[in-house]
Motif scaffolding. Structure first.
Motif, PDB file in Angstrom:
ATOM      1  N   PRO A 243       0.826  -1.204   0.000  1.00 44.93           N
ATOM      2  CA  PRO A 243       0.000   0.000   0.000  1.00 44.93           C
ATOM      3  C   PRO A 243       0.862   1.258   0.000  1.00 44.93           C
ATOM      4  N   ASP A 244       0.258   2.385  -0.311  1.00 44.15           N
ATOM      5  CA  ASP A 244       0.993   3.652  -0.399  1.00 44.15           C
ATOM      6  C   ASP A 244       1.739   3.999   0.878  1.00 44.15           C
ATOM      7  N   ASP A 245       1.117   3.753   2.033  1.00 45.26           N
ATOM      8  CA  ASP A 245       1.702   4.198   3.288  1.00 45.26           C
ATOM      9  C   ASP A 245       2.448   3.114   4.056  1.00 45.26           C
ATOM     10  N   GLY A 246       2.604   1.892   3.500  1.00 49.38           N
ATOM     11  CA  GLY A 246       3.218   0.825   4.265  1.00 49.38           C
ATOM     12  C   GLY A 246       4.385   0.142   3.589  1.00 49.38           C
ATOM     13  N   CYS A 247       4.948   0.735   2.562  1.00 48.91           N
ATOM     14  CA  CYS A 247       6.012   0.061   1.817  1.00 48.91           C
ATOM     15  C   CYS A 247       7.320  -0.025   2.589  1.00 48.91           C
ATOM     16  N   GLY A 248       7.647   0.977   3.368  1.00 44.28           N
ATOM     17  CA  GLY A 248       8.917   0.984   4.078  1.00 44.28           C
ATOM     18  C   GLY A 248       9.079  -0.224   4.969  1.00 44.28           C
ATOM     19  N   ARG A 249       8.084  -0.519   5.752  1.00 38.78           N
ATOM     20  CA  ARG A 249       8.155  -1.635   6.696  1.00 38.78           C
ATOM     21  C   ARG A 249       7.962  -2.967   5.987  1.00 38.78           C
ATOM     22  N   LEU A 250       7.004  -3.035   5.077  1.00 38.00           N
ATOM     23  CA  LEU A 250       6.704  -4.286   4.386  1.00 38.00           C
ATOM     24  C   LEU A 250       7.870  -4.740   3.509  1.00 38.00           C
ATOM     25  N   CYS A 251       8.572  -3.810   2.896  1.00 37.68           N
ATOM     26  CA  CYS A 251       9.679  -4.155   1.998  1.00 37.68           C
ATOM     27  C   CYS A 251      11.001  -4.320   2.742  1.00 37.68           C
ATOM     28  N   CYS A 252      10.957  -4.363   4.061  1.00 46.56           N
ATOM     29  CA  CYS A 252      12.122  -4.645   4.905  1.00 46.56           C
ATOM     30  C   CYS A 252      13.264  -3.663   4.699  1.00 46.56           C
ATOM     31  N   GLY A 253      12.928  -2.418   4.375  1.00 43.69           N
ATOM     32  CA  GLY A 253      13.945  -1.389   4.199  1.00 43.69           C
ATOM     33  C   GLY A 253      14.716  -1.465   2.895  1.00 43.69           C
ATOM     34  N   ARG A 254      14.362  -2.384   1.985  1.00 48.58           N
ATOM     35  CA  ARG A 254      15.082  -2.524   0.717  1.00 48.58           C
ATOM     36  C   ARG A 254      14.607  -1.523  -0.322  1.00 48.58           C
ATOM     37  N   GLY A 255      13.498  -0.851  -0.069  1.00 48.66           N
ATOM     38  CA  GLY A 255      12.950   0.095  -1.032  1.00 48.66           C
ATOM     39  C   GLY A 255      11.905  -0.565  -1.918  1.00 48.66           C
ATOM     40  N   TYR A 256      11.319   0.245  -2.789  1.00 46.52           N
ATOM     41  CA  TYR A 256      10.261  -0.244  -3.663  1.00 46.52           C
ATOM     42  C   TYR A 256      10.261   0.554  -4.953  1.00 46.52           C
TER      43      TYR A 256
END
Length: 158
Positions: free
Chosen positions: A109-122
């Motif tokens: 989602p727009d507001d949850g990529c940082g945590r969900l992607c484990c800090g690797r970016g998106y």
């Protein structure tokens, strides 16, 4: 009137009853806080969770044995703290033995990529989607719609 009980994350909701808006009688009840605030509180407790060791001392039914933190110097957890006994596996990378696929390539989602992607970016790409829009009902039993294009940003974990 709404009052937040921080300890239990519940709201006290009251309504007045009476003639012409007078508050001759008031009814109150408890209800859950908004979903976002409950989720934020759980996330806060998850981030502060501490690892503990379990002791085999005494009978747990008759006497509570306090949980001791694994790291010395940390305070013992309270009844409201989240605790864990062993570290959870890393879900960020694929692990065939555990049956996890990792988060690479996962849409977030727009507001949850940082945590969900484990800090690797998106990465973000814009896609065009077609939806029904400007629908009108024609008497009897016929709906006519136009097809509209909508641009949507799709975020994918790297």
């Amino acid at each position: 009137m709404i009052i937040m009980h921080a300890a239990s994350n519940r709201l006290r909701h009251c309504k007045c009853h009476g003639m012409s808006g007078s508050c001759s009688m008031r009814t109150c009840w408890m209800r859950l806080a908004p979903f976002r605030s409950v989720g934020a509180e759980l996330l806060r407790r998850y981030d502060r969770a501490s690892r503990v060791q379990v002791s085999n001392q005494g009978n747990l039914r008759r006497r509570r044995v306090p949980l001791q933190p694994v790291r010395p110097g940390r305070r013992p957890p309270t009844r409201k703290d989240l605790v864990f006994i062993e570290k959870s596996p890393k879900f960020c990378r694929p692990n065939a033995r555990m049956g996890t696929e990792g988060t690479t390539g996962r849409i977030c989602p727009d507001d949850g990529c940082g945590r969900l992607c484990c800090g690797r970016g998106y990465s973000t790409k814009t896609e065009e989607h077609f939806t029904r829009c400007n629908c009108t009902f024609h008497w009897c039993c016929h709906v006519e719609c136009k097809e509209c294009s909508v641009l949507r940003n799709i975020h994918t974990c790297l």
